[in-house]
Design a protein around this motif. Structure first.
Motif, PDB file in Angstrom:
ATOM      1  N   ASN A  57      43.436  26.076  27.975  1.00  0.00           N
ATOM      2  CA  ASN A  57      42.186  26.562  28.580  1.00  0.00           C
ATOM      3  C   ASN A  57      41.047  25.595  28.262  1.00  0.00           C
ATOM      4  O   ASN A  57      41.207  24.701  27.431  1.00  0.00           O
ATOM      5  CB  ASN A  57      41.851  27.988  28.090  1.00  0.00           C
ATOM      6  CG  ASN A  57      41.784  28.062  26.581  1.00  0.00           C
ATOM      7  OD1 ASN A  57      40.878  27.522  25.963  1.00  0.00           O
ATOM      8  ND2 ASN A  57      42.775  28.700  25.966  1.00  0.00           N
ATOM      9  N   GLY A  58      39.911  25.813  28.906  1.00  0.00           N
ATOM     10  CA  GLY A  58      38.765  24.913  28.732  1.00  0.00           C
ATOM     11  C   GLY A  58      38.107  25.036  27.369  1.00  0.00           C
ATOM     12  O   GLY A  58      37.422  24.116  26.927  1.00  0.00           O
ATOM     13  N   THR A  59      38.298  26.171  26.716  1.00  0.00           N
ATOM     14  CA  THR A  59      37.730  26.363  25.377  1.00  0.00           C
ATOM     15  C   THR A  59      38.520  25.547  24.352  1.00  0.00           C
ATOM     16  O   THR A  59      37.929  24.807  23.557  1.00  0.00           O
ATOM     17  CB  THR A  59      37.752  27.865  25.008  1.00  0.00           C
ATOM     18  OG1 THR A  59      37.080  28.596  26.039  1.00  0.00           O
ATOM     19  CG2 THR A  59      37.082  28.124  23.675  1.00  0.00           C
ATOM     20  N   ILE A  62      37.619  21.862  24.427  1.00  0.00           N
ATOM     21  CA  ILE A  62      36.423  21.445  23.675  1.00  0.00           C
ATOM     22  C   ILE A  62      36.708  21.449  22.173  1.00  0.00           C
ATOM     23  O   ILE A  62      36.347  20.514  21.453  1.00  0.00           O
ATOM     24  CB  ILE A  62      35.221  22.375  23.985  1.00  0.00           C
ATOM     25  CG1 ILE A  62      34.924  22.389  25.481  1.00  0.00           C
ATOM     26  CG2 ILE A  62      33.982  21.932  23.199  1.00  0.00           C
ATOM     27  CD1 ILE A  62      33.917  23.465  25.896  1.00  0.00           C
ATOM     28  N   PHE A  84      27.725  28.563  29.317  1.00  0.00           N
ATOM     29  CA  PHE A  84      28.706  29.556  28.899  1.00  0.00           C
ATOM     30  C   PHE A  84      28.974  29.385  27.396  1.00  0.00           C
ATOM     31  O   PHE A  84      28.897  28.275  26.872  1.00  0.00           O
ATOM     32  CB  PHE A  84      30.003  29.385  29.715  1.00  0.00           C
ATOM     33  CG  PHE A  84      31.068  30.368  29.324  1.00  0.00           C
ATOM     34  CD1 PHE A  84      30.911  31.726  29.585  1.00  0.00           C
ATOM     35  CD2 PHE A  84      32.211  29.946  28.664  1.00  0.00           C
ATOM     36  CE1 PHE A  84      31.878  32.642  29.201  1.00  0.00           C
ATOM     37  CE2 PHE A  84      33.186  30.866  28.288  1.00  0.00           C
ATOM     38  CZ  PHE A  84      33.023  32.209  28.550  1.00  0.00           C
ATOM     39  N   SER A  87      30.669  26.319  25.070  1.00  0.00           N
ATOM     40  CA  SER A  87      30.050  25.010  24.794  1.00  0.00           C
ATOM     41  C   SER A  87      29.516  24.939  23.371  1.00  0.00           C
ATOM     42  O   SER A  87      29.528  23.872  22.748  1.00  0.00           O
ATOM     43  CB  SER A  87      28.901  24.734  25.771  1.00  0.00           C
ATOM     44  OG  SER A  87      29.264  25.028  27.089  1.00  0.00           O
ATOM     45  N   VAL A 136      26.767  19.706  29.568  1.00  0.00           N
ATOM     46  CA  VAL A 136      27.492  20.621  30.469  1.00  0.00           C
ATOM     47  C   VAL A 136      27.104  20.323  31.915  1.00  0.00           C
ATOM     48  O   VAL A 136      25.929  20.082  32.209  1.00  0.00           O
ATOM     49  CB  VAL A 136      27.148  22.086  30.120  1.00  0.00           C
ATOM     50  CG1 VAL A 136      27.874  23.053  31.042  1.00  0.00           C
ATOM     51  CG2 VAL A 136      27.491  22.376  28.654  1.00  0.00           C
ATOM     52  N   ASP A 162      31.324  18.620  28.959  1.00  0.00           N
ATOM     53  CA  ASP A 162      31.972  19.903  29.243  1.00  0.00           C
ATOM     54  C   ASP A 162      31.909  20.097  30.758  1.00  0.00           C
ATOM     55  O   ASP A 162      30.937  20.601  31.306  1.00  0.00           O
ATOM     56  CB  ASP A 162      31.258  21.043  28.498  1.00  0.00           C
ATOM     57  CG  ASP A 162      31.820  22.419  28.840  1.00  0.00           C
ATOM     58  OD1 ASP A 162      32.747  22.499  29.674  1.00  0.00           O
ATOM     59  OD2 ASP A 162      31.331  23.420  28.272  1.00  0.00           O
ATOM     60  N   GLN A 165      32.763  23.521  34.710  1.00  0.00           N
ATOM     61  CA  GLN A 165      32.263  23.937  36.026  1.00  0.00           C
ATOM     62  C   GLN A 165      32.039  22.734  36.940  1.00  0.00           C
ATOM     63  O   GLN A 165      31.626  22.894  38.082  1.00  0.00           O
ATOM     64  CB  GLN A 165      30.933  24.697  35.872  1.00  0.00           C
ATOM     65  CG  GLN A 165      31.041  25.931  35.004  1.00  0.00           C
ATOM     66  CD  GLN A 165      29.745  26.710  34.896  1.00  0.00           C
ATOM     67  OE1 GLN A 165      28.823  26.526  35.672  1.00  0.00           O
ATOM     68  NE2 GLN A 165      29.673  27.598  33.919  1.00  0.00           N
ATOM     69  N   SER A 186      38.138  23.183  32.849  1.00  0.00           N
ATOM     70  CA  SER A 186      38.835  24.467  32.791  1.00  0.00           C
ATOM     71  C   SER A 186      39.423  24.769  34.165  1.00  0.00           C
ATOM     72  O   SER A 186      38.812  24.446  35.182  1.00  0.00           O
ATOM     73  CB  SER A 186      37.843  25.567  32.415  1.00  0.00           C
ATOM     74  OG  SER A 186      38.366  26.844  32.729  1.00  0.00           O
TER      75      SER A 186
HETATM   76  C1  LIG Z   1      34.481  28.473  31.679  1.00  0.00           C
HETATM   77  C2  LIG Z   1      33.773  27.568  30.792  1.00  0.00           C
HETATM   78  C3  LIG Z   1      34.353  27.118  29.587  1.00  0.00           C
HETATM   79  C4  LIG Z   1      35.626  27.669  29.028  1.00  0.00           C
HETATM   80  O1  LIG Z   1      36.741  27.567  29.851  1.00  0.00           O
HETATM   81  P1  LIG Z   1      37.979  28.565  29.643  1.00  0.00           P
HETATM   82  O2  LIG Z   1      39.071  27.936  30.424  1.00  0.00           O
HETATM   83  O3  LIG Z   1      37.565  29.897  30.198  1.00  0.00           O
HETATM   84  O4  LIG Z   1      38.280  28.639  28.199  1.00  0.00           O
HETATM   85  C5  LIG Z   1      33.661  26.193  28.825  1.00  0.00           C
HETATM   86  N1  LIG Z   1      32.468  25.732  29.214  1.00  0.00           N
HETATM   87  C6  LIG Z   1      31.868  26.148  30.363  1.00  0.00           C
HETATM   88  C7  LIG Z   1      30.544  25.572  30.740  1.00  0.00           C
HETATM   89  C8  LIG Z   1      32.494  27.090  31.173  1.00  0.00           C
HETATM   90  O5  LIG Z   1      31.895  27.498  32.289  1.00  0.00           O
END
Ligand SMILES: *Cc1c(COP(=O)(O)O)cnc(C)c1O
Length: 383
Positions: A57-59, A62, A84, A87, A136, A162, A165, A186
């Motif tokens: 996942n995107g979290t 990071i 979100f 970050s 971001v 990040d 989005q 993500s």
């Molecule tokens: C959605 C999002 C994340 C986290 O992504 P996940 O895949 O939901 O863990 C991190 N940073 C930003 C700016 C996001 O919008």
């Protein structure tokens, strides 16, 4: 009306996505199947970066970047206050201290002038080591990387993009997820390029870091010697269990093709209909500066101060139009940071945005009639 019409997208791509899912099920190569490598190569080539390593996942993406850089106690990480939670959550998870910086009221992204002020202040105070910036690409628009990089170079800071989005956006033809020393994205379903669950990716040009990232994604295994069949159980550091499922990679391959072939152009067209329809209404509309290209994760407007946002949302809802508030609370005011130095921030633009922003339904499959309808209801809701 759907806020982001994923059922419609599936209807259009159904044949390809169904075939991709069945192929994975029949091969039973659920973990690290060939589709994962194929996707990583396609994404790296598109973004124009040497390495793409997918993850869960995107979290995680990071957090893993923070781990690669050894972020820890005493390190200040500069993060926009309007974003979100992840970050700032990820640097804090690694024991760094997020320092929240205000954003530009027109782009919603990190304000480079205020970034430099914050960096100078941290250095002058001497309590923290100024270590890295998390920039971001909010709502699909790349941050002002020309100016941000200048600050990073001047003070020796690492830069993480990040791009959760921002995938598909660009500046002067250079694509999002190529601006950071490490960049992340993500594939959460509602993001510009989404899968059918959780997914993420990490991008870098740095060969050493790429090896380390691959290792961290799989329990810190020894990835330096992949020809050794026992390397899988040779764990040389602590890591994560953070892989992209083969099923998600297989779903992403046809979705990525549609994204590049027409979705990105179409969502820009749809956003343009909003901008034409909503001008001269007193609303503050998204501004895309010359040379910048957005992938439009959201179409976010600012209501005039004093307008009751809840009432506007209720009027939209009466007409079956969903709307969302991204984001209602500045990062520095989140309860998780209460009592820490991260709660100390001078971010008046973010505070105002949190009180006035509203995101409208948007996806590449919306018709002109649908957008005209939202515009008409919005205008009525404002009088
Ligand atoms: C959605 C999002 C994340 C986290 O992504 P996940 O895949 O939901 O863990 C991190 N940073 C930003 C700016 C996001 O919008």
């Amino acid at each position: 009306m759907q806020f982001r019409d994923l059922p419609k997208q599936y209807e259009v791509l159904k044949e390809k996505i169904d075939a991709a899912m069945i192929e994975v099920a029949s091969s039973a190569r659920f973990i690290s199947g060939p589709q994962v490598k194929e996707l990583e190569q396609a994404l790296a080539e598109y973004v124009g970066v040497k390495h793409c390593i997918t993850c869960a996942n995107g979290t995680d993406a990071i957090t893993i970047a923070m781990r690669v850089w050894g972020v820890g106690k005493g390190d200040a990480i500069f993060v926009p206050d309007f974003t979100f939670f992840s970050s700032g959550e990820c640097p804090a998870e690694e024991d760094g201290t997020p320092i929240y910086v205000d954003v530009d009221e027109n782009t919603y992204n990190l304000d480079p002038v205020k970034l430099e002020e914050a960096v100078k202040k941290v250095i002058a105070e001497g309590k923290y080591n100024a270590k890295a910036v998390v920039a971001v690409d909010l709502f699909g628009l790349p941050a002002d990387y020309l100016a941000i990089k200048e600050v990073c170079d001047k003070y020796g800071l690492l830069l993480l993009e990040d791009g959760a989005q921002g995938f598909g956006g660009s500046i002067g033809g250079k694509l999002a997820c190529s601006f950071g020393d490490i960049s992340t994205t993500s594939f959460f379903p509602a993001k510009p390029l989404g899968c059918y669950g959780d997914g993420g990716a990490i991008f870098t040009d740095n060969d050493e870091w790429a090896i380390l990232i691959r290792s961290l994604c799989v329990h810190g295994k020894d990835t330096g010697n992949l020809n050794d069949p026992n390397a899988k159980y040779n764990n040389i550091r602590l890591g994560f269990n953070s892989r992209l499922d083969t099923l998600q990679a297989a779903i992403l391959l046809p979705k990525f093709k549609a994204f590049v072939d027409y979705e990105l152009a179409d969502i820009n067209k749809v956003a343009g209909w909003y901008t034409d329809g909503l001008k001269d209404t007193g609303l503050v509309l998204p501004i895309i500066k010359d040379g910048f290209y957005s992938s439009w994760a959201q179409y976010t407007i600012q209501l005039p101060e004093g307008v009751d946002r809840t009432a506007v949302q209720a009027k939209l809802k009466e007409a079956d139009i969903p709307s969302m508030v991204y984001y209602p609370k500045p990062m520095h005011q989140q309860g998780a940071f209460a009592g820490t130095d991260s709660a100390i921030a001078d971010c008046h633009v973010t505070e105002r945005l949190c009180a006035t922003v509203l995101s409208l339904p948007l996806d590449p499959y919306k018709t002109k009639e649908e957008i005209d309808f939202v515009v008409a209801v919005m205008k009525k809701a404002l009088v």
